[in-house]
Design an enzyme around this catalytic site. Structure first.
Site, PDB file in Angstrom:
ATOM      1  N   GLY A   8       0.817  -1.206   0.000  1.00  0.00           N
ATOM      2  CA  GLY A   8       0.000   0.000   0.000  1.00  0.00           C
ATOM      3  C   GLY A   8       0.850   1.254   0.000  1.00  0.00           C
ATOM      4  CB  SER A  10       0.556   4.081  -4.373  1.00  0.00           C
ATOM      5  OG  SER A  10      -0.606   3.294  -4.162  1.00  0.00           O
ATOM      6  CB  VAL A  60      -1.872  -7.956  -0.325  1.00  0.00           C
ATOM      7  CG1 VAL A  60      -0.753  -6.973  -0.642  1.00  0.00           C
ATOM      8  CG2 VAL A  60      -3.133  -7.234   0.128  1.00  0.00           C
ATOM      9  CG  ASN A  85       0.294   1.354   4.694  1.00  0.00           C
ATOM     10  OD1 ASN A  85      -0.224   1.845   5.690  1.00  0.00           O
ATOM     11  ND2 ASN A  85       0.173   1.901   3.490  1.00  0.00           N
ATOM     12  CB  SER A 137      -7.248   1.152  12.316  1.00  0.00           C
ATOM     13  OG  SER A 137      -8.226   2.143  12.572  1.00  0.00           O
ATOM     14  CE1 TYR A 150      -9.408  -0.372   7.782  1.00  0.00           C
ATOM     15  CE2 TYR A 150      -9.952   0.685   9.873  1.00  0.00           C
ATOM     16  CZ  TYR A 150      -9.109   0.543   8.781  1.00  0.00           C
ATOM     17  OH  TYR A 150      -7.963   1.303   8.704  1.00  0.00           O
ATOM     18  CB  ALA A 152     -13.397  -8.096  12.439  1.00  0.00           C
ATOM     19  CB  ILE A 183      -3.638   9.713   9.388  1.00  0.00           C
ATOM     20  CG1 ILE A 183      -3.312   8.912  10.657  1.00  0.00           C
ATOM     21  CG2 ILE A 183      -2.365  10.262   8.743  1.00  0.00           C
ATOM     22  CD1 ILE A 183      -2.640   9.680  11.771  1.00  0.00           C
TER      23      ILE A 183
END
Length: 239
Positions: A8, A10, A60, A85, A137, A150, A152, A183
């Protein structure tokens, strides 16, 4: 020169991590799935600044595709810093969540962790030095409405981080998780306005990708050799 793979790479946080690790002297392998052009542009920019970088592309969540690309990467030598990431979110309240939403988020964040990390582990072990850093996160710690899938996936990574750290501790390899809060990114600016940020974040501001990158860079350094199995929050005091 040690080699670092950032999945991740990019996106906003990923790009900041790539930039910082390149400055710190790593050869940076910038991963992308759908946005290869951005990864290639970042790699070109880093090379123009005198750093060492390249871009790669694979999903991935696709075990076979991941293995094929990682095999080619390993032909050039071991990857000693891995930053997991890559991740997506597909939000919905749980009663209305579709199976595809659940499975895709889990596939990318959790199964993607396995698909990338497992093939790189033995070559890393042979070098007796390594850093595995999983970007998770605050949702994996505190939960979040509309993000059961997310949360989980990210909380599962916390358990994986702790367990893998125990397996690799005697091999000179540390395994840690970094759990960012809100962020600055194209995604967050559309979700969190200034008023909401002020309500949620004690510091009354969003974090910057470079602040996350600085923490990752420390964990990837020699100075962090005695830190392993930790979930480190970077969220402006939210938790």
């Amino acid at each position: 020169m040690k080699r670092a793979l950032i999945t991740g790479g990019s996106g906003a946080i990923g790009a900041a991590i790539c930039q910082r690790l390149a400055v710190d002297g790593f050869h940076v392998i910038i991963h992308a799935n759908s946005n290869l052009a951005a990864a290639e542009a970042l790699g070109q920019s880093l090379r123009e600044q005198g750093y060492s970088a390249e871009a790669v592309q694979f999903d991935v969540a696709d075990a076979a595709a991941s293995a094929a690309v990682l095999e080619r990467i390993l032909e050039q030598g071991p990857v000693q810093v891995l930053v997991n990431n890559a991740g997506i979110h597909d939000d919905a309240v749980f009663p209305g969540m579709q199976p595809a939403q659940w499975h895709r988020v889990i596939d990318v964040s959790l199964h993607g962790f396995f698909n990338v990390t497992q093939p790189l582990t033995m070559p890393m072990i042979r070098t007796r030095w390594g850093r595995i850093i999983n970007i998770t996160s605050v949702a994996g710690l505190a939960g979040n409405r509309g993000q059961t899938n997310y949360a989980a996936a990210k909380s599962a990574l916390h358990g994986a981080t702790r367990s893998l750290s125990l397996e690799l501790a005697s091999r000179g390899i540390t395994v840690n998780a970094v759990a960012p809060g809100i962020i600055a990114s194209d995604m967050s600016k559309d979700v969190f306005d200034k008023e909401m940020v002020a309500q949620l974040v004690p510091m009354k501001r969003v974090g910057q990708p470079e602040e996350v990158a600085s923490l990752v860079a420390f964990l990837a350094s020699e100075q962090a050799a005695y830190i392993s199995g930790q979930v480190i929050s970077i969220n402006g005091g939210m938790l």
